[in-house]
Write a protein that holds these residues in place. Structure first.
Motif, PDB file in Angstrom:
ATOM      1  N   ALA A  93       0.846  -1.189   0.000  1.00 26.19           N
ATOM      2  CA  ALA A  93       0.000   0.000   0.000  1.00 26.19           C
ATOM      3  C   ALA A  93       0.884   1.243   0.000  1.00 26.19           C
ATOM      4  CB  ALA A  93      -0.919   0.007   1.217  1.00 26.19           C
ATOM      5  N   SER A  94       0.701   2.107  -0.997  1.00 23.34           N
ATOM      6  CA  SER A  94       1.475   3.340  -1.101  1.00 23.34           C
ATOM      7  C   SER A  94       0.684   4.505  -0.507  1.00 23.34           C
ATOM      8  CB  SER A  94       1.794   3.636  -2.571  1.00 23.34           C
ATOM      9  OG  SER A  94       2.392   4.908  -2.706  1.00 23.34           O
ATOM     10  N   SER A  95       1.396   5.498  -0.012  1.00 26.43           N
ATOM     11  CA  SER A  95       0.754   6.726   0.473  1.00 26.43           C
ATOM     12  C   SER A  95       0.578   7.752  -0.638  1.00 26.43           C
ATOM     13  CB  SER A  95       1.581   7.356   1.603  1.00 26.43           C
ATOM     14  OG  SER A  95       1.415   6.653   2.813  1.00 26.43           O
ATOM     15  N   VAL A 126      -1.378   4.052   5.891  1.00 27.60           N
ATOM     16  CA  VAL A 126      -0.450   2.981   5.519  1.00 27.60           C
ATOM     17  C   VAL A 126       0.197   2.327   6.748  1.00 27.60           C
ATOM     18  CG1 VAL A 126       1.789   2.515   4.420  1.00 27.60           C
ATOM     19  CG2 VAL A 126       0.007   3.740   3.171  1.00 27.60           C
ATOM     20  N   GLY A 152       4.284  -1.474   3.108  1.00 26.87           N
ATOM     21  CA  GLY A 152       3.804  -0.149   2.712  1.00 26.87           C
ATOM     22  C   GLY A 152       4.952   0.722   2.239  1.00 26.87           C
ATOM     23  N   THR A 180       5.808   4.877   2.280  1.00 26.28           N
ATOM     24  CA  THR A 180       5.240   6.087   2.852  1.00 26.28           C
ATOM     25  C   THR A 180       6.321   7.047   3.320  1.00 26.28           C
ATOM     26  OG1 THR A 180       3.581   6.855   4.467  1.00 26.28           O
ATOM     27  CG2 THR A 180       5.118   5.128   5.196  1.00 26.28           C
TER      28      THR A 180
END
Length: 371
Positions: free
Chosen positions: A43-45, A88, A100, A102
């Motif tokens: 999961a990217s920010s 994230v 993640g 971030t």
């Protein structure tokens, strides 16, 4: 059954079992060691349109796949696809995703110590920060801190020294900052508040609309390449430098601690190697793309200006006050600050000697193609 026959058959069975075990072991080695095939979600920010900062996760995932012969796959998801960008850390902590990408200072509200992993006001440049992390004790200190959040952190890119942001009105004195609603993240918001600014936490994809509607009076993001994409010059033309709160903003990959522990040593080594490649690649891309983007912004009406000396000195004074206040009440922050300050001091002296004098000569003696 005759004894001889039994032994013969038992030997065949044993040989077959041994062969199967050997084949399985070879398969595991081919798949990258114990653990075999692995598939994770990242999961990217950041949104996909910010291709350089978001793209670091793609570079990382691609390299992990290549180094593992396609056996370790990481599916990259942009901000909002699984969780919003500011979520994230929680997603990795809670195993919503295994990994993640971030900026740690987004989680400043949980503990100001997070900011050291990304950037703090009047902190180190990109190279200095990387040196601190890898050879100054920074990584060990941050790893120890991140254990509290069930995270193993890795370097994940750097933007280099950022710009000071976009403003609807000119900033001539410290008084011009008072009451200013400014989109600014991390520890810098606390420093700005001491100078009279009203800091606002707004995701990158929502900044333009907030400026256009007048919800905020100014905003900082990264630098020319990203800022041109986001179009801030159209609604807030005054472009200031330097971004004294982000001398070298570092990004990070967060890996869930339990999921990381399940990986083979080979896969752990692959993550370390791929993260360093993504880290270096992001900085190189920004360094290559920012000059042309800055020229485009100026041609399109951006008014490039340096922060007045009065503002810089007031910001530095406020920064030291905020650091002292935080260290007095936060043991995590104090533990890292002592190490960080000593390293920063030595780096500033060295870079001021060699890099600064060389850079100044290069800047004042341009050598253009054909000259």
């Amino acid at each position: 059954m005759e004894r001889r026959s039994f032994l013969k058959k038992a030997g065949v069975v044993a040989g077959t079992s041994a062969l199967a075990a050997c084949t399985a072991a070879v398969d595991k080695v081919a798949a990258g060691g114990a653990g075999g095939k692995v598939e994770w979600t990242l999961a990217s920010s950041f949104p996909k349109n910010l291709d350089t900062i978001f793209g670091a996760a793609d570079v990382f995932a691609k390299r992990v796949a290549e180094l593992s012969n396609g056996n370790f796959i990481i599916n990259v998801k942009a901000a909002g696809e699984i969780v919003p960008g500011p979520e994230v850390l929680n997603a990795v902590q809670n195993k919503t995703v295994q990994i993640g990408h971030t900026a740690s200072y987004y989680f400043f509200g949980k503990d100001a110590t997070f900011a050291f992993d990304t950037a703090v006001p009047f902190g180190m440049t990109s190279r200095q920060h990387t040196a601190w992390m890898l050879h100054g004790g920074g990584m060990e200190l941050m790893r120890d801190f991140f254990k509290q959040y069930n995270v193993v952190n890795f370097l994940g890119g750097n933007t280099g020294t950022q710009m000071g942001g976009w403003y609807k009105k000119e900033i001539k004195t410290v008084e011009d900052l008072k009451g200013l609603k400014l989109r600014i993240g991390g520890f810098a918001g606390k420093v700005m508040a001491k100078m009279g600014v009203v800091p606002q936490q707004i995701p990158g994809g929502e900044i333009y609309t907030a400026l256009e509607k007048g919800t905020i009076d100014g905003a900082e993001w990264v630098g020319p390449y990203d800022d041109e994409k986001l179009g801030f010059y159209k609604v807030a033309p005054n472009y200031y430098y330097p971004g004294w709160w982000e001398g070298g903003a570092s990004l990070s990959f967060y890996v869930n601690q339990e999921e990381y522990a399940k990986l083979s040593d080979n896969y752990k080594a692959i993550i370390a190697a791929a993260s360093m490649e993504a880290h270096t690649d992001m900085q190189a891309k920004y360094d290559a793309k920012n000059p042309g983007a800055l020229a485009n912004l100026i041609n399109n009406g951006a008014k490039l200006q340096a922060f007045p000396k009065e503002v810089m000195e007031a910001a530095f004074k406020a920064t030291k006050e905020v650091f002292a206040e935080e260290a007095a009440s936060n043991a995590n922050f104090k533990k890292i600050l002592d190490n960080w300050l000593a390293f920063r001091h030595n780096e500033a002296q060295w870079f001021g000697l060699a890099e600064k004098s060389y850079s100044e000569f290069m800047t004042t003696n341009p050598w253009k193609p054909g000259a």
